[in-house]
Design an enzyme around this catalytic site. Structure first.
Site, PDB file in Angstrom:
ATOM      1  N   ARG B  49       0.860  -1.187   0.000  1.00 32.55           N
ATOM      2  CA  ARG B  49       0.000   0.000   0.000  1.00 32.55           C
ATOM      3  C   ARG B  49       0.900   1.242   0.000  1.00 32.55           C
ATOM      4  NH1 ARG B  49      -0.883   4.835   2.415  1.00 32.55           N
ATOM      5  NH2 ARG B  49      -0.658   3.950   4.503  1.00 32.55           N
ATOM      6  N   GLU B  50       1.472   1.574   1.149  1.00 32.40           N
ATOM      7  CA  GLU B  50       2.404   2.710   1.175  1.00 32.40           C
ATOM      8  C   GLU B  50       3.511   2.498   0.138  1.00 32.40           C
ATOM      9  OE1 GLU B  50       2.436   5.583   3.363  1.00 32.40           O
ATOM     10  OE2 GLU B  50       3.981   6.230   1.942  1.00 32.40           O
ATOM     11  N   HIS B 224       6.609   8.729   8.626  1.00 33.23           N
ATOM     12  CA  HIS B 224       7.427   8.998   7.447  1.00 33.23           C
ATOM     13  C   HIS B 224       8.839   9.374   7.881  1.00 33.23           C
ATOM     14  CE1 HIS B 224       4.918   8.527   3.857  1.00 33.23           C
ATOM     15  NE2 HIS B 224       3.971   8.510   4.761  1.00 33.23           N
ATOM     16  N   HIS B 319      38.848  -1.297  17.005  1.00 32.92           N
ATOM     17  CA  HIS B 319      37.599  -2.045  16.897  1.00 32.92           C
ATOM     18  C   HIS B 319      37.876  -3.507  16.554  1.00 32.92           C
ATOM     19  CE1 HIS B 319      34.419   1.304  16.288  1.00 32.92           C
ATOM     20  NE2 HIS B 319      35.452   1.794  16.928  1.00 32.92           N
TER      21      HIS B 319
END
Lengths: 420, 420
Positions: B49-50, B224, B319
């Site tokens: 839909r969206e 949104h 890291h």
């Protein structure tokens, strides 16, 4: 009670970059936020440090100079560079960029030890961002090294920031005690880092607000985007009293990166429109993003705020209709602020006739002898939707259908030849 | 006070999908949240839909069936389809998908009028999502149409949701009064929509919490992403008492779209690990995203949480060292949960020797007759960094340097031939 602010029958309202056109009890109008620094935040742009940790990043000196220059001209207050201890090129380039006399202050990011701090100061930076690792911070601090390093950097007339990694998984009492101590020692900023990208806005707000009560210096925040919250966390940190936000262009950094400069601009031009427009040269954003994207060989994400290819594209009938009447109905950001324009898509099965009407006007086909009634426009819209149900349409396809219909209306054979 | 949870000298801790390994006063450990539904949220998946409002979307029936099936198998509780009133194909496809007997409930999204509601019910949907426009909602409500439509849908034994558009720019008193009325009329859900993507998490929390005190029904949220806050707003809404979140695959929708399903999964596997792992078949995510990306002809954004190409790539020396000792140090999400693996990059000027040590072990070049001392590893690391200062390196380049150095150590001419 007079309803909402976007009645489509009203004259176009000013674009809601200011909150002036909101009803007084709208959820957008917040209670006074005495802690908030959204109206005076500063950017620490780390494309040339955090961004260099991005998988695809390999910056030559030429790249670094161009990126630093563009970011300085954009209005970023600080530019952070990779530690000069990392490699010979890192050292040489840091020194060179410091010599350029850019408007932005140049920082470098080093481990909190004397050797690294000395190399940083040697390069001529305006500030040193000291970082201590998660696991070692109590040990390092208890050794007294941190205070000695801070003392040294300050004695050279250079700004100093002190940050631990992984603030959100560290013991709160330890962080507060440590930051209080370095604040007393005179650091310019302390840093909160969500190194693994796991924080939520409410965690951020609680931590920053608490820290704000404990230190007098500025507060810098660094948010990774592993769980998609880096932009929201940044604005929430500013609301809680943080003063500086770390960004990188397109968010490039370790893993999937940090708060993107462009997305933060999209956020802040809504949260703090006057300050943001006055401080940053927003129309430069697209070029900066395109340059960095080309250097690190990535595409600008389709869904990038502001510069994603569809950020100002409107498609559904109900949206397109309202946008044509009043852009603020479906746009919180005026694309013109960034030197961009909107696009109303009329080539799909969810197209509405109002969008087609807008296109007809753009094409100059309305008025006497052309499209004169809404019934005609609705009929041509039905033709477009019919074809769009069968295959994807380009704007040309829709225009052709409109032109063909227009020719029927005018019955002009000569025009038909021209259009064919 | 025993410091932090990620001492690299400790045995690898469990991956911090659970909060068990946090210090008790960590900012990650929040106060009890009595309103929070993070442990029982449901997804209303709106790719069909969206997502159909996305600039590039053109879904054939085959696409729709495959997407709906994949999303249902993934565990989404609801799948929302374009209004059957939009076009003939929309109507036919809605009817067809309803007939498939998918596990997910099928919804369609229509304007709040009787004609649309009847068409929706005709298709055999499990629920109707009614929406009223911003500017018209008071007018429509005062006409009594809304209650009549709700009554009708309920009388057909079909779920009903009632939502206004643009909730954050509407008058709060009006919204609360309207939603209280439809709650009394027996809707299953009311919907809050940030139609223009301008809300911040704190606005969302305030509005949802207030609404939670006013209605007894479920609360659906639709965010949104124009200002990059759609994921954070969704989790914050759940914390404030919302029950359902609208998503689409990769966030596709009007303009730059809505809360992406994958990014929300990344967020929720951290915020609600047990529920999320038990409810959703996370290793299917990547296939779903790749399929939808291919249908709408976009690239998966480089910085997409979880499935972006570098989401689990580690590069900086500090890291990489820690990741090799204990992945939770720099990863809030275990890639294995999504059927993925991590990658430690050892080919840059910011490479540390611990990462190279890890690679040497992977290559089986450590131990007697090979790399035996840290000094040797540091020397080969320096060679890698030297070359990485000059040009971008592929993993092959680093491997070649390691192999060449290893040959010197073993002095074995035959091996040299094999490696060359």
């Amino acid at each position: 009670m007079c309803g909402t602010d976007n009645d489509s029958t009203a004259a176009p309202a000013p674009h809601p970059a200011s909150k002036a056109n909101l009803p007084s009890s709208s959820p957008y109008s917040q209670v006074q936020d005495y802690l908030s620094n959204t109206q005076r935040y500063q950017i620490i742009e780390s494309t040339l440090r955090e961004g260099e940790q991005f998988a695809n990043a390999f910056f030559t000196r030429e790249h670094k100079v161009k990126i630093a220059t563009m970011l300085s001209e954009f209005g970023c207050q600080y530019i952070e560079l990779t530690s000069p201890v990392s490699s010979q090129a890192s050292y040489d380039d840091c020194k060179y960029i410091c010599s350029l006399g850019l408007k932005a202050k140049i920082l470098t990011h080093v481990r909190c030890n004397m050797e690294d701090a000395k190399r940083a100061v040697e390069c001529g930076v305006d500030g040193v961002d000291l970082v201590i690792g998660t696991s070692s911070f109590l040990r390092e601090y208890s050794h007294g090294n941190a205070l000695e390093v801070i003392e040294y950097v300050k004695s050279k007339g250079v700004e100093v920031r002190f940050s631990s990694e992984d603030s959100f998984r560290s013991d709160l009492v330890d962080i507060l005690a440590l930051y209080q101590a370095v604040d007393k020692a005179g650091v310019n900023r302390v840093g909160i880092a969500d190194t693994v990208g796991g924080a939520t806005p409410r965690m951020v707000y609680d931590l920053v607000r608490t820290l704000r009560g404990v230190v007098g210096c500025d507060i810098e925040c660094h948010f990774h985007d592993d769980t998609g919250c880096s932009v929201a966390n940044a604005v929430t940190a500013l609301e809680g009293g943080a003063t500086h936000v770390d960004t990188s262009v397109l968010g490039i950094g370790e893993r999937n990166g940090i708060t993107p400069l462009g997305a933060l601009m999209a956020r802040m031009v809504v949260s703090a429109p006057e300050y943001t427009k006055a401080t940053f040269d927003l129309p430069r954003l697209k070029d900066i993003e395109e340059y960095v994207a080309s250097v690190v060989e990535i595409n600008i994400p389709f869904n990038n705020p502001v510069t994603g290819f569809c950020a100002f594209t409107h498609k559904a009938g109900i949206h397109a209709k309202a946008i044509l009447a009043n852009p603020s109905t479906y746009e919180i950001i005026d694309p013109a602020l960034f030197g961009l324009t909107r696009y109303v898509n009329i080539t799909s099965r969810i197209t509405g006739w109002n969008a087609v009407k807008g296109r007809i006007t753009q094409l100059g086909l309305d008025g006497p002898g052309g499209f004169e009634t809404d019934a005609q426009i609705k009929e041509v819209t039905a033709k477009i939707k019919q074809l769009a149900d069968i295959r994807p349409l380009a704007i040309d396809d829709a225009d052709s259908i409109i032109h063909a219909y227009h020719l029927q209306l005018t019955g002009n054979g000569k025009q038909q030849e021209t259009a064919a």
